[in-house]
Design a protein around this motif. Structure first.
Motif, PDB file in Angstrom:
ATOM      1  N   GLU A 137       0.835  -1.200   0.000  1.00 52.46           N
ATOM      2  CA  GLU A 137       0.000   0.000   0.000  1.00 52.46           C
ATOM      3  C   GLU A 137       0.872   1.254   0.000  1.00 52.46           C
ATOM      4  OE1 GLU A 137      -0.424  -2.567   2.076  1.00 52.46           O
ATOM      5  OE2 GLU A 137      -2.407  -3.347   1.578  1.00 52.46           O
ATOM      6  N   GLY A 138       1.956   1.221   0.765  1.00 49.18           N
ATOM      7  CA  GLY A 138       2.884   2.350   0.790  1.00 49.18           C
ATOM      8  C   GLY A 138       3.556   2.551  -0.555  1.00 49.18           C
ATOM      9  N   GLN A 139       3.948   1.457  -1.175  1.00 46.20           N
ATOM     10  CA  GLN A 139       4.566   1.542  -2.499  1.00 46.20           C
ATOM     11  C   GLN A 139       3.568   2.073  -3.532  1.00 46.20           C
ATOM     12  OE1 GLN A 139       6.694  -2.053  -3.645  1.00 46.20           O
ATOM     13  NE2 GLN A 139       7.162  -2.460  -1.491  1.00 46.20           N
ATOM     14  N   SER A 140       2.322   1.622  -3.451  1.00 49.62           N
ATOM     15  CA  SER A 140       1.288   2.099  -4.380  1.00 49.62           C
ATOM     16  C   SER A 140       1.043   3.590  -4.217  1.00 49.62           C
ATOM     17  CB  SER A 140      -0.023   1.337  -4.153  1.00 49.62           C
ATOM     18  OG  SER A 140       0.125  -0.010  -4.497  1.00 49.62           O
ATOM     19  N   LEU A 141       1.037   4.053  -2.974  1.00 49.99           N
ATOM     20  CA  LEU A 141       0.851   5.482  -2.717  1.00 49.99           C
ATOM     21  C   LEU A 141       1.964   6.294  -3.388  1.00 49.99           C
ATOM     22  CD1 LEU A 141      -0.792   7.462  -0.406  1.00 49.99           C
ATOM     23  CD2 LEU A 141       1.605   7.653   0.200  1.00 49.99           C
ATOM     24  N   LEU A 142       3.191   5.831  -3.250  1.00 51.55           N
ATOM     25  CA  LEU A 142       4.311   6.528  -3.893  1.00 51.55           C
ATOM     26  C   LEU A 142       4.173   6.510  -5.414  1.00 51.55           C
ATOM     27  CD1 LEU A 142       7.399   5.416  -1.762  1.00 51.55           C
ATOM     28  CD2 LEU A 142       6.152   7.577  -1.661  1.00 51.55           C
ATOM     29  N   LEU A 143       3.802   5.369  -5.963  1.00 57.01           N
ATOM     30  CA  LEU A 143       3.636   5.268  -7.425  1.00 57.01           C
ATOM     31  C   LEU A 143       2.545   6.204  -7.935  1.00 57.01           C
ATOM     32  CD1 LEU A 143       4.056   1.452  -8.100  1.00 57.01           C
ATOM     33  CD2 LEU A 143       5.545   3.303  -8.885  1.00 57.01           C
ATOM     34  N   ARG A 144       1.496   6.389  -7.144  1.00 53.75           N
ATOM     35  CA  ARG A 144       0.407   7.281  -7.543  1.00 53.75           C
ATOM     36  C   ARG A 144       0.806   8.748  -7.486  1.00 53.75           C
ATOM     37  NH1 ARG A 144      -2.625   4.098  -4.201  1.00 53.75           N
ATOM     38  NH2 ARG A 144      -2.832   5.719  -2.624  1.00 53.75           N
ATOM     39  N   HIS A 145       1.625   9.123  -6.518  1.00 53.91           N
ATOM     40  CA  HIS A 145       1.836  10.548  -6.254  1.00 53.91           C
ATOM     41  C   HIS A 145       3.215  11.095  -6.595  1.00 53.91           C
ATOM     42  CE1 HIS A 145      -2.053  11.232  -4.460  1.00 53.91           C
ATOM     43  NE2 HIS A 145      -1.916  10.116  -3.771  1.00 53.91           N
ATOM     44  N   LEU A 146       4.244  10.284  -6.560  1.00 57.74           N
ATOM     45  CA  LEU A 146       5.584  10.825  -6.812  1.00 57.74           C
ATOM     46  C   LEU A 146       5.742  11.459  -8.189  1.00 57.74           C
ATOM     47  CD1 LEU A 146       8.094   8.416  -5.032  1.00 57.74           C
ATOM     48  CD2 LEU A 146       7.455  10.747  -4.387  1.00 57.74           C
ATOM     49  N   PRO A 147       5.197  10.869  -9.254  1.00 58.45           N
ATOM     50  CA  PRO A 147       5.390  11.514 -10.566  1.00 58.45           C
ATOM     51  C   PRO A 147       4.880  12.957 -10.614  1.00 58.45           C
ATOM     52  CG  PRO A 147       4.659   9.264 -10.869  1.00 58.45           C
ATOM     53  CD  PRO A 147       4.541   9.558  -9.393  1.00 58.45           C
ATOM     54  N   ALA A 148       3.693  13.213 -10.092  1.00 55.59           N
ATOM     55  CA  ALA A 148       3.143  14.573 -10.125  1.00 55.59           C
ATOM     56  C   ALA A 148       3.928  15.508  -9.200  1.00 55.59           C
ATOM     57  CB  ALA A 148       1.671  14.566  -9.731  1.00 55.59           C
ATOM     58  N   ASN A 149       4.346  14.997  -8.046  1.00 51.64           N
ATOM     59  CA  ASN A 149       5.157  15.807  -7.141  1.00 51.64           C
ATOM     60  C   ASN A 149       6.475  16.192  -7.790  1.00 51.64           C
ATOM     61  OD1 ASN A 149       7.518  15.507  -4.873  1.00 51.64           O
ATOM     62  ND2 ASN A 149       5.772  16.693  -4.116  1.00 51.64           N
ATOM     63  N   ARG A 150       7.123  15.216  -8.404  1.00 47.84           N
ATOM     64  CA  ARG A 150       8.411  15.476  -9.058  1.00 47.84           C
ATOM     65  C   ARG A 150       8.247  16.442 -10.233  1.00 47.84           C
ATOM     66  NH1 ARG A 150       9.614  13.478  -4.624  1.00 47.84           N
ATOM     67  NH2 ARG A 150      10.940  11.661  -4.436  1.00 47.84           N
ATOM     68  N   GLN A 151       7.109  16.376 -10.917  1.00 47.36           N
ATOM     69  CA  GLN A 151       6.854  17.276 -12.031  1.00 47.36           C
ATOM     70  C   GLN A 151       6.721  18.717 -11.541  1.00 47.36           C
ATOM     71  OE1 GLN A 151       7.059  16.798 -15.244  1.00 47.36           O
ATOM     72  NE2 GLN A 151       6.588  18.934 -15.611  1.00 47.36           N
ATOM     73  N   GLN A 152       6.078  18.914 -10.415  1.00 52.87           N
ATOM     74  CA  GLN A 152       5.939  20.275  -9.879  1.00 52.87           C
ATOM     75  C   GLN A 152       7.303  20.850  -9.494  1.00 52.87           C
ATOM     76  OE1 GLN A 152       2.854  20.934  -7.042  1.00 52.87           O
ATOM     77  NE2 GLN A 152       1.282  20.447  -8.534  1.00 52.87           N
ATOM     78  N   ILE A 153       8.155  20.029  -8.914  1.00 57.11           N
ATOM     79  CA  ILE A 153       9.505  20.481  -8.561  1.00 57.11           C
ATOM     80  C   ILE A 153      10.287  20.792  -9.836  1.00 57.11           C
ATOM     81  CG2 ILE A 153      11.690  19.773  -7.514  1.00 57.11           C
ATOM     82  CD1 ILE A 153       9.910  18.101  -5.538  1.00 57.11           C
ATOM     83  N   ALA A 154      10.163  19.930 -10.836  1.00 56.84           N
ATOM     84  CA  ALA A 154      10.862  20.146 -12.110  1.00 56.84           C
ATOM     85  C   ALA A 154      10.421  21.458 -12.760  1.00 56.84           C
ATOM     86  CB  ALA A 154      10.606  18.975 -13.053  1.00 56.84           C
ATOM     87  N   GLN A 155       9.143  21.780 -12.659  1.00 61.93           N
ATOM     88  CA  GLN A 155       8.659  23.049 -13.224  1.00 61.93           C
ATOM     89  C   GLN A 155       9.334  24.236 -12.550  1.00 61.93           C
ATOM     90  OE1 GLN A 155       4.396  22.836 -12.831  1.00 61.93           O
ATOM     91  NE2 GLN A 155       4.160  21.609 -14.689  1.00 61.93           N
ATOM     92  N   LYS A 156       9.523  24.148 -11.256  1.00 68.55           N
ATOM     93  CA  LYS A 156      10.186  25.243 -10.534  1.00 68.55           C
ATOM     94  C   LYS A 156      11.649  25.359 -10.963  1.00 68.55           C
ATOM     95  CE  LYS A 156       9.786  28.450  -7.441  1.00 68.55           C
ATOM     96  NZ  LYS A 156       8.933  29.602  -7.670  1.00 68.55           N
TER      97      LYS A 156
END
Length: 148
Positions: free
Chosen positions: A107-126
């Motif tokens: 469940e923890g791994q699934s949570l990361l798979l669901r959310h890390l890409p969008a989080n990393r994209q926001q940081i990349a935009q900055k």
């Protein structure tokens, strides 16, 4: 008053670099924290899940505390909600019964798979203020300072 102002206003170059780095880090952390908050998640708890994955999925609580920069007492406060939500589990240490190990769950791994890409994209935009070569250069410089 002027003596203190000298140390606040007339900063030597290393101090300017330090404070700019601190301020920039705060801006980037804020971008990440706002993302996690909008998802109803806690950035510090996500960091624990990420650190667990970086270490193969399992770590001692004391090592987790060290990796994320909190005290051993505070790591327990962060681990309990993750355990209650089924994102981690605590198991007995295989050789030392006085210790436990923390393991990320599916469940923890699934949570990361669901959310890390969008989080990393926001940081990349900055960080789009820098081109790829500048990002590599910044990374090399930061690693050089960190490893000194």
């Amino acid at each position: 008053m002027k003596d203190v102002q000298h140390y606040v206003l007339d900063l030597p170059l290393p101090a300017q670099v330090f404070f700019t780095l601190v301020e920039t880090t705060a801006v980037l952390v804020d971008v990440s924290e706002k993302y996690w908050h909008a998802q109803g998640l806690n950035g510090a708890r996500i960091r624990i899940l990420v650190e667990l994955m970086k270490e193969g999925g399992t770590l001692l609580p004391s090592r987790l505390a060290q990796k994320i920069g909190v005290t051993k007492a505070n790591i327990s406060l962060l681990l309990t909600p993750l355990e209650n939500d089924g994102l981690i589990r605590r198991d007995a240490h295989p050789t030392d019964g006085r210790k436990s190990v923390i393991t990320i769950t599916r469940e923890g791994q699934s949570l990361l798979l669901r959310h890390l890409p969008a989080n990393r994209q926001q940081i990349a935009q900055k960080l789009q203020a820098l081109d790829e070569q500048e990002l590599h250069q910044l990374l090399a410089l930061l690693q050089k300072v960190k490893n000194r």
